[in-house]
Scaffold this active site. Structure first.
Site, short mmCIF file in Angstrom:
data_model
loop_
_atom_site.label_atom_id
_atom_site.label_comp_id
_atom_site.label_asym_id
_atom_site.label_seq_id
_atom_site.Cartn_x
_atom_site.Cartn_y
_atom_site.Cartn_z
N ASP A 45 0.84 -1.20 0.00
CA ASP A 45 0.00 0.00 0.00
C ASP A 45 0.87 1.24 0.00
O ASP A 45 1.70 1.43 0.90
CB ASP A 45 -0.91 0.01 1.23
CG ASP A 45 -1.77 1.25 1.30
OD1 ASP A 45 -2.64 1.40 0.43
OD2 ASP A 45 -1.56 2.09 2.20
N TYR A 50 3.21 10.16 -0.21
CA TYR A 50 4.22 9.68 0.73
C TYR A 50 5.64 10.03 0.28
O TYR A 50 6.58 9.92 1.07
CB TYR A 50 4.13 8.16 0.89
CG TYR A 50 2.80 7.64 1.40
CD1 TYR A 50 1.84 8.50 1.93
CD2 TYR A 50 2.52 6.28 1.36
CE1 TYR A 50 0.62 8.01 2.38
CE2 TYR A 50 1.31 5.79 1.81
CZ TYR A 50 0.36 6.66 2.32
OH TYR A 50 -0.85 6.16 2.77
N LYS A 78 -2.51 6.08 -4.48
CA LYS A 78 -3.59 7.04 -4.23
C LYS A 78 -3.32 8.33 -4.99
O LYS A 78 -2.17 8.77 -5.10
CB LYS A 78 -3.69 7.34 -2.72
CG LYS A 78 -3.84 6.09 -1.86
CD LYS A 78 -3.81 6.41 -0.38
CE LYS A 78 -3.72 5.13 0.44
NZ LYS A 78 -2.37 4.52 0.42
N HIS A 109 -7.18 9.96 -2.39
CA HIS A 109 -6.51 10.00 -1.07
C HIS A 109 -7.37 10.74 -0.04
O HIS A 109 -7.56 10.26 1.08
CB HIS A 109 -5.13 10.66 -1.20
CG HIS A 109 -4.18 10.23 -0.14
ND1 HIS A 109 -2.83 10.10 -0.35
CD2 HIS A 109 -4.38 9.89 1.15
CE1 HIS A 109 -2.24 9.70 0.77
NE2 HIS A 109 -3.16 9.57 1.69
#
Length: 309
Positions: A45, A50, A78, A109
């Site tokens: 994931d 990020y 996402k 997201h």
């Protein structure tokens, strides 16, 4: 338990347990992803936000070079808030970083649009330092763009993340393709029963992030969790992960330590008494409105989450 799967509402299958990569630091996440995949994990994931998908991609490549088959792995990314008006571009950027032709699942997201022409790619700000958000944008318009993605072959499934009942009701009222997944913060201190029940009603699969709470989580010290862990001869973390799987949810605990990655794929079976202990725990949390959320976005937007008042 890394082989256990759930079937999504579009017919695709998603593993029950995966590796989360949020806050996995540079220099660590590549090794973590590679190790996890070489040791039985089938789900990774990640997210553009990020800022570590380049390294996740290197970890994927390392595992594939070692014989792990791409078709056996479920990869999640996402679409970040600055790309919700141009979702295919957002997905393309993730695919490039990941070194993949497609992902298995792409999620919204957050149901918000930050200025795509702002002063920074991920976190554009206004002169006062607050997030540069386009507040007249409707998240349903973003979903209509998401609905175009499966036809491109760049993803198999689409879904949402961090959607409350308010936002999911709005989306379901006009969508053509129903979300396959809603990824939410979920643990016994934050059962989110309202949105979990709505997702169950519409056959939308729940993915749980931050399933252990947070670093130093009070859940690890809770008497009910500790007693159940002692009964089963496992750690409190295993109890929390197993709770999700027993309730039909996919869970993505994050770690970069091999021993933790190995431990987090352990799932125990619960009998009726065990499940009642955990049910009583969450019902008490709900009754007292003693919810504890560990992930708060700095958007200054009411996302419709229930509060303690």
């Amino acid at each position: 338990m890394t082989d256990k799967t759930f079937t999504l509402n579009d017919g695709n299958k998603i593993p029950a347990v995966g590796l989360g990569t949020w806050k996995s630091a540079g220099g660590e996440v590549q090794t973590a992803v590679s190790y996890a995949l070489k040791n039985g994990y089938k789900l990774i994931d990640g997210a553009y936000c990020y800022a570590n998908e380049d390294e996740v991609g290197l970890g994927l490549k390392e595992a594939f070079d070692a014989g792990v088959k791409r078709e056996d792995i479920f990869v999640v990314t996402k679409i970040w808030a600055t790309y919700m008006s141009r979702v295919e571009l957002g997905l393309d950027k993730s695919l490039k970083s990941l070194g993949l032709d497609y992902v298995d699942l792409v999620l919204v997201h957050w149901p918000v649009l930050m200025n795509p022409e702002g002063n920074e790619d991920r976190f554009p700000t206004l002169p006062d330092g607050s997030r540069d958000i386009l507040r007249d944008w409707n998240h349903v318009d973003g979903w209509k763009e998401m609905e175009k993605l499966p036809a491109t072959g760049k993803t198999k499934s689409i879904g949402v993340s961090n959607y409350s009942k308010k936002y999911l009701d709005e989306l379901l009222a006009s969508c053509t393709i129903k979300p396959a997944v809603n990824q939410i913060e979920n643990h016994p201190l934050l059962p989110q029963s309202e949105i979990v029940e709505l997702c169950k009603e519409h056959n939308i699969h729940i993915m749980a992030y931050s399933p252990l709470g947070s670093t130093g989580s009070p859940l690890f010290k809770d008497e009910a969790i500790i007693k159940l862990a002692e009964k089963k001869g496992v750690t409190p973390a295993t109890i929390l992960i197993s709770w999700h799987v027993a309730n039909g949810r996919t869970v993505v605990p994050k770690s970069v330590k091999p021993e933790r990655i190995e431990a987090n794929k352990t799932v125990v079976e619960f009998d009726g008494d065990d499940l009642q202990v955990l049910k009583d725990y969450t019902e008490d949390i709900n009754k007292r409105k003693a919810w504890e959320r560990f992930v708060y976005p700095a958007f200054n937007i009411d996302f419709g989450f229930p509060d303690k008042s």
